[in-house]
Motif scaffolding. Structure first.
Motif, short mmCIF file in Angstrom:
data_model
loop_
_atom_site.label_atom_id
_atom_site.label_comp_id
_atom_site.label_asym_id
_atom_site.label_seq_id
_atom_site.Cartn_x
_atom_site.Cartn_y
_atom_site.Cartn_z
N LEU A 142 -14.77 -8.29 0.40
CA LEU A 142 -13.85 -8.21 1.55
C LEU A 142 -12.83 -9.34 1.50
O LEU A 142 -11.64 -9.13 1.77
CB LEU A 142 -14.65 -8.27 2.85
N LEU A 143 -13.27 -10.54 1.16
CA LEU A 143 -12.33 -11.65 1.05
C LEU A 143 -11.31 -11.41 -0.06
O LEU A 143 -10.14 -11.79 0.07
CB LEU A 143 -13.09 -12.95 0.78
N ALA A 144 -11.75 -10.76 -1.13
CA ALA A 144 -10.83 -10.50 -2.24
C ALA A 144 -9.72 -9.55 -1.83
O ALA A 144 -8.60 -9.62 -2.38
CB ALA A 144 -11.61 -9.92 -3.43
N THR A 145 -9.99 -8.67 -0.87
CA THR A 145 -8.95 -7.74 -0.43
C THR A 145 -7.80 -8.46 0.26
O THR A 145 -6.70 -7.89 0.39
CB THR A 145 -9.52 -6.69 0.52
N MET A 146 -8.02 -9.70 0.69
CA MET A 146 -6.94 -10.46 1.32
C MET A 146 -5.86 -10.83 0.31
O MET A 146 -4.74 -11.18 0.70
CB MET A 146 -7.50 -11.73 1.98
N MET A 147 -6.20 -10.75 -0.97
CA MET A 147 -5.21 -11.06 -2.01
C MET A 147 -4.18 -9.95 -2.16
O MET A 147 -3.09 -10.17 -2.69
CB MET A 147 -5.92 -11.26 -3.36
N LEU A 148 -4.50 -8.75 -1.70
CA LEU A 148 -3.62 -7.61 -1.88
C LEU A 148 -2.56 -7.60 -0.78
O LEU A 148 -2.87 -7.83 0.39
CB LEU A 148 -4.41 -6.31 -1.84
N PRO A 149 -1.32 -7.32 -1.11
CA PRO A 149 -0.28 -7.20 -0.07
C PRO A 149 -0.54 -6.01 0.83
O PRO A 149 -0.93 -4.93 0.36
CB PRO A 149 1.02 -7.04 -0.89
N SER A 150 -0.34 -6.20 2.11
CA SER A 150 -0.66 -5.15 3.08
C SER A 150 0.21 -3.91 2.92
O SER A 150 -0.18 -2.81 3.34
CB SER A 150 -0.51 -5.69 4.50
N VAL A 151 1.38 -4.06 2.29
CA VAL A 151 2.29 -2.93 2.18
C VAL A 151 1.72 -1.81 1.31
O VAL A 151 2.09 -0.64 1.47
CB VAL A 151 3.65 -3.41 1.63
N ILE A 152 0.78 -2.13 0.40
CA ILE A 152 0.22 -1.08 -0.46
C ILE A 152 -0.70 -0.15 0.31
O ILE A 152 -1.06 0.92 -0.19
CB ILE A 152 -0.53 -1.69 -1.66
N ASN A 153 -1.08 -0.54 1.54
CA ASN A 153 -1.94 0.31 2.35
C ASN A 153 -1.16 1.29 3.21
O ASN A 153 -1.78 2.12 3.91
CB ASN A 153 -2.83 -0.55 3.27
N LEU A 154 0.15 1.21 3.19
CA LEU A 154 0.94 2.05 4.09
C LEU A 154 0.73 3.54 3.83
O LEU A 154 0.46 4.32 4.77
CB LEU A 154 2.42 1.70 3.96
N ILE A 155 0.84 3.96 2.58
CA ILE A 155 0.70 5.39 2.27
C ILE A 155 -0.72 5.89 2.52
O ILE A 155 -0.91 6.92 3.17
CB ILE A 155 1.16 5.67 0.82
N PRO A 156 -1.77 5.19 2.02
CA PRO A 156 -3.14 5.66 2.34
C PRO A 156 -3.42 5.70 3.84
O PRO A 156 -4.03 6.66 4.33
CB PRO A 156 -4.03 4.63 1.63
N ASN A 157 -2.98 4.67 4.56
CA ASN A 157 -3.20 4.67 6.01
C ASN A 157 -2.49 5.83 6.69
O ASN A 157 -3.03 6.46 7.61
CB ASN A 157 -2.74 3.34 6.61
N PHE A 158 -1.27 6.10 6.25
CA PHE A 158 -0.53 7.21 6.87
C PHE A 158 -1.21 8.54 6.59
O PHE A 158 -1.26 9.41 7.47
CB PHE A 158 0.91 7.23 6.36
N LYS A 159 -1.72 8.73 5.36
CA LYS A 159 -2.41 9.97 5.03
C LYS A 159 -3.66 10.15 5.89
O LYS A 159 -3.95 11.25 6.36
CB LYS A 159 -2.78 9.98 3.54
N ILE A 160 -4.38 9.06 6.11
CA ILE A 160 -5.58 9.12 6.96
C ILE A 160 -5.21 9.45 8.39
O ILE A 160 -5.81 10.33 9.04
CB ILE A 160 -6.35 7.79 6.89
N VAL A 161 -4.21 8.75 8.92
CA VAL A 161 -3.78 8.99 10.30
C VAL A 161 -3.26 10.41 10.47
O VAL A 161 -3.57 11.08 11.47
CB VAL A 161 -2.69 7.95 10.69
N ASP A 162 -2.50 10.89 9.51
CA ASP A 162 -1.96 12.25 9.59
C ASP A 162 -3.08 13.29 9.50
O ASP A 162 -3.06 14.30 10.21
CB ASP A 162 -0.96 12.45 8.46
N THR A 163 -4.08 13.04 8.66
CA THR A 163 -5.21 13.97 8.54
C THR A 163 -6.01 14.04 9.84
O THR A 163 -6.48 15.12 10.23
CB THR A 163 -6.13 13.54 7.38
N LEU A 164 -6.15 12.91 10.50
CA LEU A 164 -6.89 12.88 11.77
C LEU A 164 -6.08 13.42 12.94
O LEU A 164 -6.60 13.57 14.05
CB LEU A 164 -7.33 11.44 12.07
N GLY A 165 -4.80 13.69 12.72
CA GLY A 165 -3.95 14.19 13.79
C GLY A 165 -3.53 13.13 14.78
O GLY A 165 -3.23 13.44 15.94
N TRP A 166 -3.49 11.90 14.34
CA TRP A 166 -3.14 10.79 15.24
C TRP A 166 -1.67 10.43 15.20
O TRP A 166 -1.23 9.54 15.93
CB TRP A 166 -3.94 9.54 14.86
N THR A 167 -0.89 11.09 14.35
CA THR A 167 0.53 10.75 14.24
C THR A 167 1.22 10.90 15.60
O THR A 167 1.00 11.88 16.31
CB THR A 167 1.22 11.64 13.21
#
Length: 278
Positions: free
Chosen positions: A114-139
């Motif tokens: 979990l601590l190692a994930t802090m090394m990753l820039p948050s911007v790379i999570n934008l597309i996966p997060n959007f796909k998850i939110v869109d799949t759940l119908g939360w858009t």
């Protein structure tokens, strides 16, 4: 106090005063500009203090409530930031308690991952997060901006380090008295962790309040926007009226400023990992 110590204090005071002025000047300039007329702002010359004080910019925000519903954005931001803050406190406090007090296989390895994930820039999570939110119908709903990011690793690390400093003898005494895990967490760990949880609440609220990119992606209706991305639309709506945009920015600044004033004592206490232990 020796002469050398006195000189050091004077130098430190001058340096800190200079840094404070550098940090505060843009805010002071924005506050004063919001009380200037558009003619004075766009006129020739620079005047820090308004030559003629006016509430015209703030009144314009109230009048034009259809194309730029600032107060609706303000209310949306309050709901989103408060909801995100509460969810962060629940998830982070329970997770930190688990990593601190519970013994399970691969506990240290999982926390290190979990601590190692802090090394990753948050911007790379934008597309996966959007796909998850869109799949759940939360858009285009508040859930799309409240839930993502609630399990913050930084906040988890902060709270875990604080809970590590709480003596485990308190848990053992509570077990002897017949308390279960949840009772220990609720009646002992949480009250002692109040300073660091206050800081986590402060960071979570301000982070959600100031977030611009993610709400701009998942929110499409103007009436559902929080105030930070809404201010961008305000700038487009009043491109030639910077005074109105500045007034909107000052309104957006007020809640976080008041929150810092209220929570500054707990913020200073949290700098010590054992400040909650008596």
């Amino acid at each position: 106090m020796g002469k050398g110590d006195y000189v050091k204090k004077i130098v430190c005071f001058i340096v800190l005063a200079a840094v404070s002025i550098v940090w505060m000047f843009p805010v002071l300039w924005a506050v004063l500009t919001s009380f200037k007329s558009e003619y004075e702002i766009q006129g020739s010359g620079f005047h820090l203090i308004p030559q003629e004080w006016t509430l015209e910019n703030y009144l314009q925000l109230v009048v034009d409530n259809e194309s730029a519903p600032v107060f609706q954005w303000f209310l949306n931001s309050l709901i989103i930031a408060a909801g995100h803050m509460l969810l962060v406190l629940v998830i982070v406090s329970l997770a930190a308690y688990g990593f601190t007090r519970l013994q399970f296989k691969f506990r240290s390895q999982l926390f290190n991952i979990l601590l190692a994930t802090m090394m990753l820039p948050s911007v790379i999570n934008l597309i996966p997060n959007f796909k998850i939110v869109d799949t759940l119908g939360w858009t285009n709903t508040v859930l799309a901006v409240i839930v993502p990011g609630a399990a913050s690793v930084y906040n988890l690390f902060l709270v875990k380090q604080f809970m590590d400093a709480i003596p485990k003898e308190l848990d053992e005494s509570a077990f002897v008295d017949g308390a279960n895990r949840f009772q220990i967490f609720w009646h002992i760990i949480l009250p002692l962790s109040r300073p660091v949880l206050t800081v986590v609440a402060l960071f979570s609220f301000t982070g959600s309040w100031n977030d611009f990119l993610w709400p701009s992606i998942v929110m499409t209706d103007i009436d559902k926007l929080p105030i930070t991305p809404g201010l961008q639309l305000l700038q487009g709506q009043y491109m030639t009226y910077p005074g109105i945009g500045t007034a909107g920015a000052i309104l957006a600044l007020i809640p976080t400023f008041l929150l810092y004033l209220v929570a500054q004592k707990s913020f200073m206490q949290s700098m010590s990992l054992n400040s909650g232990i008596k």
